[in-house]
Design a protein around this motif. Structure first.
Motif, PDB file in Angstrom:
ATOM      1  N   ALA A 220       0.844  -1.200   0.000  1.00  0.00           N
ATOM      2  CA  ALA A 220       0.000   0.000   0.000  1.00  0.00           C
ATOM      3  C   ALA A 220       0.879   1.249   0.000  1.00  0.00           C
ATOM      4  N   PHE A 221       1.998   1.181   0.729  1.00  0.00           N
ATOM      5  CA  PHE A 221       2.899   2.337   0.843  1.00  0.00           C
ATOM      6  C   PHE A 221       4.333   1.884   0.609  1.00  0.00           C
ATOM      7  N   VAL A 222       5.014   2.555  -0.311  1.00  0.00           N
ATOM      8  CA  VAL A 222       6.432   2.288  -0.528  1.00  0.00           C
ATOM      9  C   VAL A 222       7.156   3.613  -0.704  1.00  0.00           C
ATOM     10  N   ASP A 223       8.208   3.820   0.091  1.00  0.00           N
ATOM     11  CA  ASP A 223       9.022   5.029  -0.006  1.00  0.00           C
ATOM     12  C   ASP A 223      10.492   4.617   0.041  1.00  0.00           C
ATOM     13  N   LEU A 224      11.127   4.672  -1.127  1.00  0.00           N
ATOM     14  CA  LEU A 224      12.556   4.372  -1.260  1.00  0.00           C
ATOM     15  C   LEU A 224      13.299   5.608  -1.761  1.00  0.00           C
ATOM     16  N   SER A 225      12.712   6.773  -1.561  1.00  0.00           N
ATOM     17  CA  SER A 225      13.287   8.016  -2.076  1.00  0.00           C
ATOM     18  C   SER A 225      14.593   8.370  -1.377  1.00  0.00           C
ATOM     19  N   ARG A 226      15.367   9.208  -2.048  1.00  0.00           N
ATOM     20  CA  ARG A 226      16.635   9.726  -1.505  1.00  0.00           C
ATOM     21  C   ARG A 226      17.608   8.618  -1.125  1.00  0.00           C
ATOM     22  N   ASN A 227      17.827   7.718  -2.084  1.00  0.00           N
ATOM     23  CA  ASN A 227      18.858   6.700  -1.975  1.00  0.00           C
ATOM     24  C   ASN A 227      19.706   6.770  -3.240  1.00  0.00           C
ATOM     25  N   MET A 228      20.386   5.692  -3.571  1.00  0.00           N
ATOM     26  CA  MET A 228      21.195   5.643  -4.792  1.00  0.00           C
ATOM     27  C   MET A 228      20.815   4.416  -5.615  1.00  0.00           C
ATOM     28  N   LEU A 229      19.530   4.114  -5.635  1.00  0.00           N
ATOM     29  CA  LEU A 229      19.029   2.951  -6.354  1.00  0.00           C
ATOM     30  C   LEU A 229      19.030   3.204  -7.859  1.00  0.00           C
ATOM     31  N   GLU A 230      19.159   2.131  -8.629  1.00  0.00           N
ATOM     32  CA  GLU A 230      19.215   2.273 -10.089  1.00  0.00           C
ATOM     33  C   GLU A 230      18.394   1.176 -10.747  1.00  0.00           C
ATOM     34  N   GLY A 231      18.181   1.350 -12.047  1.00  0.00           N
ATOM     35  CA  GLY A 231      17.517   0.314 -12.828  1.00  0.00           C
ATOM     36  C   GLY A 231      15.996   0.387 -12.778  1.00  0.00           C
ATOM     37  N   ASP A 232      15.391  -0.769 -12.857  1.00  0.00           N
ATOM     38  CA  ASP A 232      13.950  -0.904 -13.078  1.00  0.00           C
ATOM     39  C   ASP A 232      13.162  -0.895 -11.777  1.00  0.00           C
ATOM     40  N   ALA A 233      12.136  -0.049 -11.701  1.00  0.00           N
ATOM     41  CA  ALA A 233      11.244  -0.031 -10.536  1.00  0.00           C
ATOM     42  C   ALA A 233       9.822  -0.404 -10.928  1.00  0.00           C
ATOM     43  N   SER A 234       9.652  -0.904 -12.155  1.00  0.00           N
ATOM     44  CA  SER A 234       8.291  -1.202 -12.621  1.00  0.00           C
ATOM     45  C   SER A 234       7.639  -2.317 -11.810  1.00  0.00           C
ATOM     46  N   VAL A 235       8.454  -3.125 -11.113  1.00  0.00           N
ATOM     47  CA  VAL A 235       7.891  -4.216 -10.298  1.00  0.00           C
ATOM     48  C   VAL A 235       7.034  -3.705  -9.149  1.00  0.00           C
ATOM     49  N   LEU A 236       7.168  -2.423  -8.827  1.00  0.00           N
ATOM     50  CA  LEU A 236       6.366  -1.851  -7.736  1.00  0.00           C
ATOM     51  C   LEU A 236       4.978  -1.419  -8.208  1.00  0.00           C
ATOM     52  N   PHE A 237       4.793  -1.404  -9.531  1.00  0.00           N
ATOM     53  CA  PHE A 237       3.526  -0.956 -10.108  1.00  0.00           C
ATOM     54  C   PHE A 237       2.690  -2.160 -10.533  1.00  0.00           C
ATOM     55  N   GLY A 238       1.414  -1.923 -10.754  1.00  0.00           N
ATOM     56  CA  GLY A 238       0.535  -2.966 -11.264  1.00  0.00           C
ATOM     57  C   GLY A 238      -0.920  -2.616 -11.038  1.00  0.00           C
ATOM     58  N   SER A 239      -1.730  -2.836 -12.050  1.00  0.00           N
ATOM     59  CA  SER A 239      -3.154  -2.508 -11.939  1.00  0.00           C
ATOM     60  C   SER A 239      -3.873  -3.454 -10.978  1.00  0.00           C
ATOM     61  N   ASP A 240      -3.227  -4.589 -10.680  1.00  0.00           N
ATOM     62  CA  ASP A 240      -3.843  -5.562  -9.778  1.00  0.00           C
ATOM     63  C   ASP A 240      -3.394  -5.367  -8.333  1.00  0.00           C
ATOM     64  N   LYS A 241      -2.608  -4.327  -8.067  1.00  0.00           N
ATOM     65  CA  LYS A 241      -2.118  -4.066  -6.710  1.00  0.00           C
ATOM     66  C   LYS A 241      -3.001  -3.042  -6.006  1.00  0.00           C
ATOM     67  N   ASN A 242      -2.837  -2.934  -4.678  1.00  0.00           N
ATOM     68  CA  ASN A 242      -3.625  -1.993  -3.879  1.00  0.00           C
ATOM     69  C   ASN A 242      -2.801  -0.778  -3.456  1.00  0.00           C
ATOM     70  N   THR A 243      -1.813  -0.449  -4.277  1.00  0.00           N
ATOM     71  CA  THR A 243      -0.864   0.609  -3.931  1.00  0.00           C
ATOM     72  C   THR A 243      -1.541   1.970  -3.810  1.00  0.00           C
ATOM     73  N   GLN A 244      -1.217   2.672  -2.726  1.00  0.00           N
ATOM     74  CA  GLN A 244      -1.738   4.021  -2.517  1.00  0.00           C
ATOM     75  C   GLN A 244      -0.674   5.097  -2.710  1.00  0.00           C
ATOM     76  N   LYS A 245       0.553   4.810  -2.287  1.00  0.00           N
ATOM     77  CA  LYS A 245       1.639   5.785  -2.428  1.00  0.00           C
ATOM     78  C   LYS A 245       2.903   5.101  -2.914  1.00  0.00           C
ATOM     79  N   ILE A 246       3.544   5.701  -3.933  1.00  0.00           N
ATOM     80  CA  ILE A 246       4.851   5.256  -4.407  1.00  0.00           C
ATOM     81  C   ILE A 246       5.759   6.475  -4.435  1.00  0.00           C
ATOM     82  N   HIS A 247       6.765   6.492  -3.583  1.00  0.00           N
ATOM     83  CA  HIS A 247       7.731   7.588  -3.530  1.00  0.00           C
ATOM     84  C   HIS A 247       9.121   7.026  -3.832  1.00  0.00           C
ATOM     85  N   LEU A 248       9.658   7.402  -4.993  1.00  0.00           N
ATOM     86  CA  LEU A 248      10.948   6.889  -5.452  1.00  0.00           C
ATOM     87  C   LEU A 248      11.885   8.014  -5.866  1.00  0.00           C
TER      88      LEU A 248
END
Length: 333
Positions: A220-248
């Motif tokens: 429902a909530f994911v916040d990985l902002s202000r790091n040094m992550l790279e590459g693909d973050a599409s795995v956090l998305f999806g129309s079948d998920k119940n995600t409310q907030k994505i902060h990257l």
């Protein structure tokens, strides 16, 4: 005679008072030792050996009145004003019925998280925030199978994330924001239980890629902002998920935003300052609850979709992309 009578009366009254006390004597002794181990801070001046720790006068202490065992089950402590740096006292281990532990806003709390905490086998909620505790987040936390919430935000913790906590069967969320945690996110973090819905590890020093195993999560909530992550973050998305907030925001993530599915419950999306490319998904116009959006400083192109809540956001939400255009940015040519 009078003197003897008074002495007997005092003994009887003292004995009667001890019998009427609800506080378990072992819990009381553990709390008094905890206070002593922290240098007897003035914040805990209400913790007196002559009073009942279950009578609500002991600052931050609650006892189990529901089952009437009257064991200390909640410890809620903040602004302890310690006279000098102290570690977290190991005497906490002598509170075996502790269910909730909060220690916050205490600058002089320092040193590592003690192994004694692993003895709190009924602990469900563990919050140690805004202190100067240091060292790593310990693997022994995985021994406390009852844990529901882990919050170690805004401390001085370092090292890498412990892979083992993903085995905790009742864990709902972790909050490790504002530390010095480095290294990669463990692949095992994609195998948290179905109860797990919140991961916030912002303002750290995480590197590497977001594990592909995250496709198994329904956060429902994911916040990985202000790091040094790279590459693909599409795995956090999806129309079948119940995600409310994505902060990257403020990483080095790079993926095609136009190809991701969007949760209908999404109300906050912050992707600023990355290397994200593609177009904005048309599905953004269908999000009824979207109230915050920032995709600025990326490599996005194409026309901003029109409709829904998208026009409530100003130029700052879309600025400094490769070739993004359309209201509120200049029109596409």
């Amino acid at each position: 005679m009078s003197s003897t009578f008074c002495t007997v009366l005092l003994v009887v009254l003292s004995f009667s008072s001890a019998l009427s006390e609800l506080c378990n004597p072992q819990d009381k002794q553990a709390l008094l030792q905890f206070k002593k181990d922290l240098g007897n801070p003035i914040t805990l001046s209400s913790w007196l050996p002559t009073t009942d720790c279950c009578n609500t006068t002991w600052q931050g202490v609650s006892c189990d009145t529901d089952t009437q065992t009257y064991r200390v089950n909640n410890l809620d402590l903040s602004d302890l004003n310690l006279p000098k740096p102290y570690p977290i006292p190991s005497s906490l281990a002598n509170l075996p019925y502790l269910n909730f532990l909060y220690i916050g806003r205490t600058n002089n709390l320092a040193g590592p998280i003690p192994p004694a905490i692993a003895k709190l086998t009924q602990l469900r909620y563990l919050y140690i925030t805004h202190t100067n505790i240091s060292g790593t987040i310990p693997d022994f936390l995985s021994q406390i199978k009852t844990l529901v919430t882990l919050d170690f935000s805004y401390n001085a913790l370092s090292g890498t994330l412990p892979p083992s906590i993903s085995s905790l069967p009742n864990l709902v969320g972790i909050t490790f924001d504002g530390n010095r945690i480095s290294g990669a996110i463990p692949d095992s973090y994609g195998s948290f239980s179905k109860l797990f819905t919140s991961m916030t590890i912002s303002r750290n020093r995480l590197t590497g890629k977001i594990p592909a195993t995250f496709t198994n999560l329904n956060l429902a909530f994911v916040d990985l902002s202000r790091n040094m992550l790279e590459g693909d973050a599409s795995v956090l998305f999806g129309s079948d998920k119940n995600t409310q907030k994505i902060h990257l925001g403020q990483n080095s993530l790079a993926f095609d935003l136009g190809k991701v599915g969007l949760s209908k419950n999404l109300n906050g999306l912050d992707l600023r300052n990355n290397r994200i490319y593609g177009t904005l998904p048309e599905g953004l116009t269908q999000l009824k609850f979207l109230h915050s959006l920032n995709v600025s400083f990326n490599n996005l192109c194409g026309e901003i979709p029109q409709g829904g809540n998208l026009q409530r956001f100003d130029v700052s939400s879309y600025a400094n992309n490769k070739c993004l255009c359309g209201s509120p940015l200049p029109s596409c040519t």
